[in-house]
Structure formats: C-alpha cells, structure tokens
Enzyme design. Structure first.
Site, short mmCIF file in Angstrom:
data_model
loop_
_atom_site.label_atom_id
_atom_site.label_comp_id
_atom_site.label_asym_id
_atom_site.label_seq_id
_atom_site.Cartn_x
_atom_site.Cartn_y
_atom_site.Cartn_z
N GLY A 1 0.84 -1.21 0.00
CA GLY A 1 0.00 0.00 0.00
C GLY A 1 0.86 1.25 0.00
N ARG B 1 -5.45 -2.58 9.33
CA ARG B 1 -5.31 -4.04 9.41
C ARG B 1 -5.36 -4.52 10.85
NH1 ARG B 1 -3.07 -6.57 4.47
NH2 ARG B 1 -2.08 -4.83 3.43
N THR C 1 4.30 2.55 5.41
CA THR C 1 2.89 2.14 5.44
C THR C 1 2.15 3.06 6.40
OG1 THR C 1 1.34 0.47 6.31
CG2 THR C 1 3.59 0.32 7.12
N ASP D 1 2.36 -0.58 11.63
CA ASP D 1 2.26 -1.94 12.17
C ASP D 1 3.57 -2.73 12.03
OD1 ASP D 1 2.24 -2.13 9.42
OD2 ASP D 1 0.62 -3.58 9.31
N ARG E 1 1.05 -5.04 -5.27
CA ARG E 1 1.18 -6.22 -4.39
C ARG E 1 1.39 -7.38 -5.35
NH1 ARG E 1 -0.43 -4.33 0.62
NH2 ARG E 1 -2.13 -2.81 0.66
N ASP F 1 5.19 -5.15 5.87
CA ASP F 1 5.63 -6.51 6.18
C ASP F 1 5.84 -7.36 4.92
OD1 ASP F 1 5.97 -8.19 8.71
OD2 ASP F 1 4.72 -9.50 7.48
N ASP G 1 -0.13 2.17 8.27
CA ASP G 1 -0.68 1.37 9.38
C ASP G 1 0.12 1.45 10.68
OD1 ASP G 1 -2.62 0.60 7.64
OD2 ASP G 1 -1.78 -1.38 7.24
O1 F6P Z 1 -1.32 -1.61 4.29
C1 F6P Z 1 -2.01 -0.43 4.19
C2 F6P Z 1 -3.46 -0.66 3.94
O2 F6P Z 1 -3.95 0.61 3.60
C3 F6P Z 1 -4.28 -1.30 5.07
O3 F6P Z 1 -4.60 -0.40 6.09
C4 F6P Z 1 -5.48 -1.78 4.32
O4 F6P Z 1 -6.11 -2.84 5.00
C5 F6P Z 1 -4.88 -2.25 3.04
O5 F6P Z 1 -3.70 -1.49 2.85
C6 F6P Z 1 -5.73 -2.12 1.81
O6 F6P Z 1 -5.02 -2.66 0.76
P1 F6P Z 1 -5.39 -2.61 -0.77
O7 F6P Z 1 -4.86 -1.32 -1.33
O8 F6P Z 1 -4.68 -3.77 -1.37
O9 F6P Z 1 -6.88 -2.69 -0.88
#
Ligand code: F6P
Length: 316
Positions: free
Chosen positions: A10, A170, A124, A128, A71, A102, A126
């Site tokens: 992300g 998350r 990120t 996290d 991703r 991560d 998050d």
């Molecule tokens: O890792 C960051 C994040 O924004 C999380 O908070 C969220 O759950 C996820 O990415 C959403 O991911 P995607 O962009 O793949 O929908």
C-alpha cells in the site's frame, strides 16, 4: 555501487521523500541509483530507470509514490524471483532499498537469498511494523483522519447524532488510537482495545440523557460492520447513529512534515548503512534515533501495545 530503490504494498505519504533521499544521498556518495517501477513487479518485468538528482526534484510534497507500487503475487514464486535477481545482476545493481510494509520486507528477505544486498524502510500508513516507533505515512494519515473526525463532529452535533468512523490499519489499531485521541472520540475500538458493546451502549445512553449532542466512535477496519453497529447504537442506546468508512482517502495527500523528515532521514540512513557494508536489515526510528534490525527480527512480529492506550479511558 549501483543501488535499486522500489516501493511496494500500500502506498504511503512520505514514500517519495524516502526515494528522493536515497537518490540524493546516493549520488552524493558516488553511487548510481535505479528506480524500479511498480514494486517487485518492476523487478520481474525489468522496468527500471536511472534516477538523477533532477528526477526527484519537487517530490517532497507529493503524496503516493512516483515509482508506483503493487502487491505482486508473482514475486511469491521462486522462478520469478530468480528472473528479478538476474535483471538486477545484468545491470550490475548489487543493492536494493525496498520501501513498504511486512510483505515488502518478506520479499526483500527472499531476494537477499539470491545475493542482493537489501535494506528495508518502513513505509505504510498502518504503523504496524515492529522495530520502529513510526512508519513513513502514519502521521499524515492520522492528520487526514483527525480532519475527517472534526468535520463529522460538526454535522453530528447539528443533528444530535453519534458518528462511527472506520479507519484502516489491518491488525494494528494505531491509526484509530492516535486519531481518536486527537479528535476527542468517546470510544476507540481497535484490535488491541476490543469493543465492550454493552458498556458502550450504556455510556452512550447516559451521554444522550445528559444532553450531549454528539459522540464519536472510532473503530479499526475489519472488527465489525460499522453500518450494522450504527444501527445497533441507534436502537439500543437511543442515540441516532451514522457510519463513515474513510477508506483510501487515508492513504493519499501531501505528506506532513513528520513524514517528510522521516522519509528523508530513513532514505539517507539506508545509503549510509550500505556504505558501511551493512545490509539484510530494516531501518526504524526509536526514541527519535535511527536504528536498524535484521529482517528476521521484524517480519511477522507484532508491536507491543501502544503506551497511548493508557490515555484512552482518562481523556475520552
Ligand atoms: O497496508 C495499508 C493498507 O492501507 C491497510 O490499512 C489496508 O487494510 C490495506 O492497505 C488495503 O489494501 P489494498 O490497497 O490492497 O486494498
């Protein structure tokens, strides 16, 4: 040395500041820096460009990541990673700075096994990642959420309503925790601070009876359906409620000063670690100082419960 830099997972505000720092510090120390497009996908597809000092000019204030991100599920396959490592080797790129969360660190660990010198930077929203007090992008996202809470409180107050605000994060509640404290939320529900539904209904009922015109409940994503929760509060606490899912708004926007500084410090530090022959590590900030830890100590690890939880019951 030729050093590659990529952003993966992300996106997060401040990633551009980190790339810029890798480029500018790298060039200063006599290295050549290659920008890899769209995360690990760009490594597999051999999509990389030589970056100059000029290529990163004006990037500090830009949200997102100008290199793009993804991703990449392909990168989970060993055959693809071998192609990726070959693509680096054929250009003489021996080191890689990977900026992300991560999943990005897991990718960096895997490609390190193929002889690439890797450094991870925590990027990120998050917050996290173990081994760092803050991740690049977190502070800007908190600002965005606080701005939303302030606005929701205005309209909640006008209509005598309770607002449920769902944040990202998350398995980590830091976005909800920090923004909830800044926005004066009545309740903050996170994976680390589970919902006590009956108590919440009781308190909200009391608030309503005492004549309070508004309430804010901040909740981390994936804990419950916020719209169903709003309905339940309306019925059981007698406090008309509405839910707002902030979603991807939280990931955008110009990085705030903390994220520009963090990105700049971490990007520079990554290059300095490589200069010192240190790699296979990820960077963090602890008590305002730059630190590094082996990937293995950080990947898959959860962070200790945030100190700020002590504040929640006292100030809400
Ligand atoms: O890792 C960051 C994040 O924004 C999380 O908070 C969220 O759950 C996820 O990415 C959403 O991911 P995607 O962009 O793949 O929908």
């Amino acid at each position: 040395m030729k050093i590659g830099v990529l952003t993966s997972g992300g996106d997060a505000p401040g990633m551009n500041a980190a790339i810029r720092a890798v480029v500018r510090a790298g060039i200063l120390y006599g290295h050549k820096i290659y920008g890899i497009k769209d995360g690990y996908a760009g490594l597999i597809n051999d999509d990389m460009i030589l970056l100059t000092s000029h290529s990163v000019s004006g990037m500090l204030s830009k949200g997102g990541t100008f290199l793009g991100t993804s991703r990449s599920s392909e990168f989970f396959e060993e055959a693809s990673r071998i192609v990726a490592a070959e693509n680096l080797k054929k250009r003489g790129i021996e080191a890689l700075v990977a900026i992300g969360g991560d999943g990005t660190y897991r990718g960096a660990m895997e490609i390190a096994k193929l002889g690439v010198k890797t450094i991870g930077l925590p990027g990120t929203i998050d917050n996290d990642i173990a081994g760092t007090d803050f991740t690049i992008g977190f502070h800007t996202a908190v600002e965005t959420i606080v701005d939303a809470i302030d606005k929701l409180r205005d309209t909640s107050n006008s209509h005598q309503r309770c607002s449920i605000v769902e944040t990202m994060g998350r398995k980590c509640g830091d976005l909800a925790l920090f923004a909830g404290i800044c926005g004066g939320a009545e309740f903050i529900i996170t994976p680390e601070n589970p919902m006590e539904k009956e108590l919440m209904f009781k308190r909200l009922k009391e608030h309503k009876e005492q004549g309070r015109r508004h309430a804010i409940v901040v909740i981390t994503e994936k804990i419950t359906d916020p719209f169903a929760l709003a309905q339940e509060i309306t019925e059981k606490a007698g406090f008309a409620s509405r839910a707002t899912v902030l979603g991807y708004i939280q990931r955008g926007g110009s990085p705030c000063p903390e994220d520009r500084i963090l990105g700049s410090r971490m990007g520079t530090y990554a290059v300095e670690l490589l200069n010192d022959g240190i790699y296979g590590v990820c960077v963090g900030v602890r008590d305002s100082r730059m630190v590094y830890l082996p990937f293995a100590n950080v990947v898959g690890q959860s962070r200790p419960k945030n100190e700020m939880y002590k504040l929640v019951k006292k100030v809400s």
